[in-house]
Design a protein around this motif. Structure first.
Motif, short mmCIF file in Angstrom:
data_model
loop_
_atom_site.label_atom_id
_atom_site.label_comp_id
_atom_site.label_asym_id
_atom_site.label_seq_id
_atom_site.Cartn_x
_atom_site.Cartn_y
_atom_site.Cartn_z
N LYS A 172 0.78 -1.36 -0.48
CA LYS A 172 0.15 -0.19 0.31
C LYS A 172 0.59 1.30 -0.41
O LYS A 172 1.65 1.18 0.33
CB LYS A 172 -1.20 -0.16 1.11
CG LYS A 172 -2.07 -1.20 1.24
CD LYS A 172 -2.74 -0.56 2.45
CE LYS A 172 -4.26 -2.05 2.48
NZ LYS A 172 -5.42 -1.97 3.25
N SER A 173 0.27 2.16 -0.37
CA SER A 173 0.85 3.53 -0.49
C SER A 173 0.90 4.32 0.93
O SER A 173 0.29 3.64 1.49
CB SER A 173 0.39 4.92 -1.95
OG SER A 173 -1.00 4.37 -1.42
N ILE A 202 -2.65 5.55 6.10
CA ILE A 202 -3.31 6.66 6.87
C ILE A 202 -4.28 6.84 6.49
O ILE A 202 -5.15 7.51 7.74
CB ILE A 202 -2.29 7.53 6.60
CG1 ILE A 202 -2.89 8.65 5.34
CG2 ILE A 202 -0.66 7.78 7.12
CD1 ILE A 202 -2.13 9.67 5.82
N THR A 203 -5.30 5.78 5.43
CA THR A 203 -7.01 6.71 5.60
C THR A 203 -7.56 5.27 6.80
O THR A 203 -6.85 4.72 6.81
CB THR A 203 -7.40 5.76 4.28
OG1 THR A 203 -8.30 6.25 4.63
CG2 THR A 203 -6.83 4.49 4.52
N LEU A 204 -8.74 6.88 6.98
CA LEU A 204 -9.24 5.92 8.02
C LEU A 204 -10.92 4.73 7.65
O LEU A 204 -10.70 4.32 8.93
CB LEU A 204 -10.22 7.32 8.50
CG LEU A 204 -9.62 8.25 9.19
CD1 LEU A 204 -10.63 9.38 9.72
CD2 LEU A 204 -9.07 7.97 10.61
N HIS A 205 -9.83 4.92 6.30
CA HIS A 205 -11.36 3.39 6.00
C HIS A 205 -10.48 2.26 4.73
O HIS A 205 -10.69 2.81 3.92
CB HIS A 205 -12.28 4.13 5.08
CG HIS A 205 -13.31 4.32 6.00
ND1 HIS A 205 -13.88 4.45 6.76
CD2 HIS A 205 -13.19 6.26 6.04
CE1 HIS A 205 -14.56 5.49 6.95
NE2 HIS A 205 -14.13 6.44 6.51
N PRO A 206 -9.44 1.64 5.51
CA PRO A 206 -8.56 0.78 4.96
C PRO A 206 -9.47 0.19 4.61
O PRO A 206 -10.42 -0.58 4.48
CB PRO A 206 -7.91 0.05 6.45
CG PRO A 206 -8.78 0.40 7.21
CD PRO A 206 -9.44 1.70 6.68
N PHE A 225 -7.01 -4.90 0.01
CA PHE A 225 -6.28 -4.81 -0.78
C PHE A 225 -5.68 -3.32 -1.34
O PHE A 225 -6.77 -3.42 -1.17
CB PHE A 225 -6.45 -5.78 -1.77
CG PHE A 225 -6.45 -7.20 -2.68
CD1 PHE A 225 -5.88 -7.84 -1.74
CD2 PHE A 225 -8.07 -8.21 -1.51
CE1 PHE A 225 -5.61 -9.51 -1.76
CE2 PHE A 225 -8.19 -9.24 -1.51
CZ PHE A 225 -7.16 -9.65 -1.49
N PRO A 226 -4.45 -3.60 -1.90
CA PRO A 226 -4.61 -1.34 -2.21
C PRO A 226 -5.09 -1.68 -3.06
O PRO A 226 -5.48 -2.23 -4.28
CB PRO A 226 -2.55 -2.15 -2.66
CG PRO A 226 -2.71 -2.97 -2.05
CD PRO A 226 -3.77 -4.03 -1.93
N ARG A 227 -5.92 -0.30 -3.03
CA ARG A 227 -6.60 0.08 -4.50
C ARG A 227 -5.16 0.65 -5.73
O ARG A 227 -4.93 0.34 -6.51
CB ARG A 227 -7.06 1.60 -3.98
CG ARG A 227 -8.25 1.66 -2.84
CD ARG A 227 -9.14 2.76 -2.93
NE ARG A 227 -10.19 2.94 -2.07
CZ ARG A 227 -9.67 2.50 -1.06
NH1 ARG A 227 -8.62 3.61 0.45
NH2 ARG A 227 -10.68 2.86 0.38
#
Length: 277
Positions: free
Chosen positions: A35-36, A41-45, A48-50
């Protein structure tokens, strides 16, 4: 008695849930490593990585301590596995085939030794290594790991030896085979799955061990991989999550590769000794 279809379905469902339970942490680690920083640091992980990114791996591999730590862990783990197996193999055979008070006392010592937690013995171990001049050395770390892994590996191997029928050795002796030839052509091939299993146990236990390494090793140049992973956690609990996940994923690869290479031995040596002349 045949198993009912509904019961069999329930067993497969339970097994699948257990596999997911065991594999999910590794899947999450794999996903986090790719993941980047923005996704971390997003609140909604997401699972799988976007957007797949190698930034965490670049950061981890740019750190020269990663390579030295992996080398130290590999040296310590391989030495522990080899020394432990070489000591446990003849001792396990003697325990399994012997019938004396020494065997009973030895098995009792093996069982009792597994009860003591690390905390109770760390101070005596520290004092012994200091008196021997082995503090902050990989040799001292290997010595600790061998002593700690030996009881369980010995217990495992003597179980494998006990499972080998005595009649095979007696038949070889009747045919005129010497004790050494019997061990080499019959016993050792049959013990190969046990040797591989116990070696893997000693290797993985030494590779993953953290507590003794934390107490014994103070030089960053001699730190092992678990100590390196701990340094990604800041003094106030902050975690450099991306590089930590990437480094943790890298440190799991040697164990997976070694197991993948030698796992065939677990099956190939199972009955090979009983058919050799």
């Amino acid at each position: 008695m045949r198993t009912r279809p509904l019961t069999r379905v329930g067993q497969y469902v339970a097994l699948a849930c257990y596999v997911v339970f065991l594999g999910f942490p590794l899947l999450w680690l794999f996903s986090t490593a790719f993941k980047s920083q923005q996704e971390l640091i997003t609140l909604h992980p997401t699972l799988f990585p976007r957007h797949w990114s190698l930034d965490s791996f670049r950061t981890a591999l740019d750190n020269t301590e990663v390579w030295s730590s992996l080398k130290n862990s590999l040296v310590v783990a391989v030495a522990t596995a080899i020394i432990t197996t070489l000591i446990a193999l003849p001792a396990a055979y003697a325990l399994a085939r012997g019938r004396s008070i020494v065997r009973t006392v030895s098995i009792g010592w093996i069982l009792v030794s597994q009860v003591f937690p690390f905390v109770l013995i760390v101070i005596p171990v520290f004092i012994v290594l200091r008196n021997l001049g082995l503090l902050n050395t990989l040799v001292g770390l290997v010595l600790i790991y061998v002593v700690w892994a030996l009881p369980f590996t010995l217990w495992m191997l003597q179980g494998y030896v006990t499972a080998i029928p005595r009649e095979l050795e007696e038949a070889a002796a009747t045919d005129g085979a010497s004790r050494f030839a019997t061990l080499r052509k019959i016993v050792f091939p049959l013990l190969m799955p046990g040797i591989v299993a116990t070696s893997m146990f000693a290797f993985i236990s030494a590779w993953n061990e953290f507590f003794f390494a934390l107490v014994i090793i103070t030089d960053p140049a001699k730190q092992t991989a678990p100590l390196l992973l701990a340094r990604y956690v800041g003094s106030e609990g902050s975690v450099n999550l991306g590089p930590l996940a990437a480094t943790a994923l890298i440190t799991t690869l040697p164990s997976l590769l070694i197991f993948g290479i030698i796992q065939r031995k677990l099956v190939a040596g199972l009955m090979s000794g009983s058919v050799k002349g």
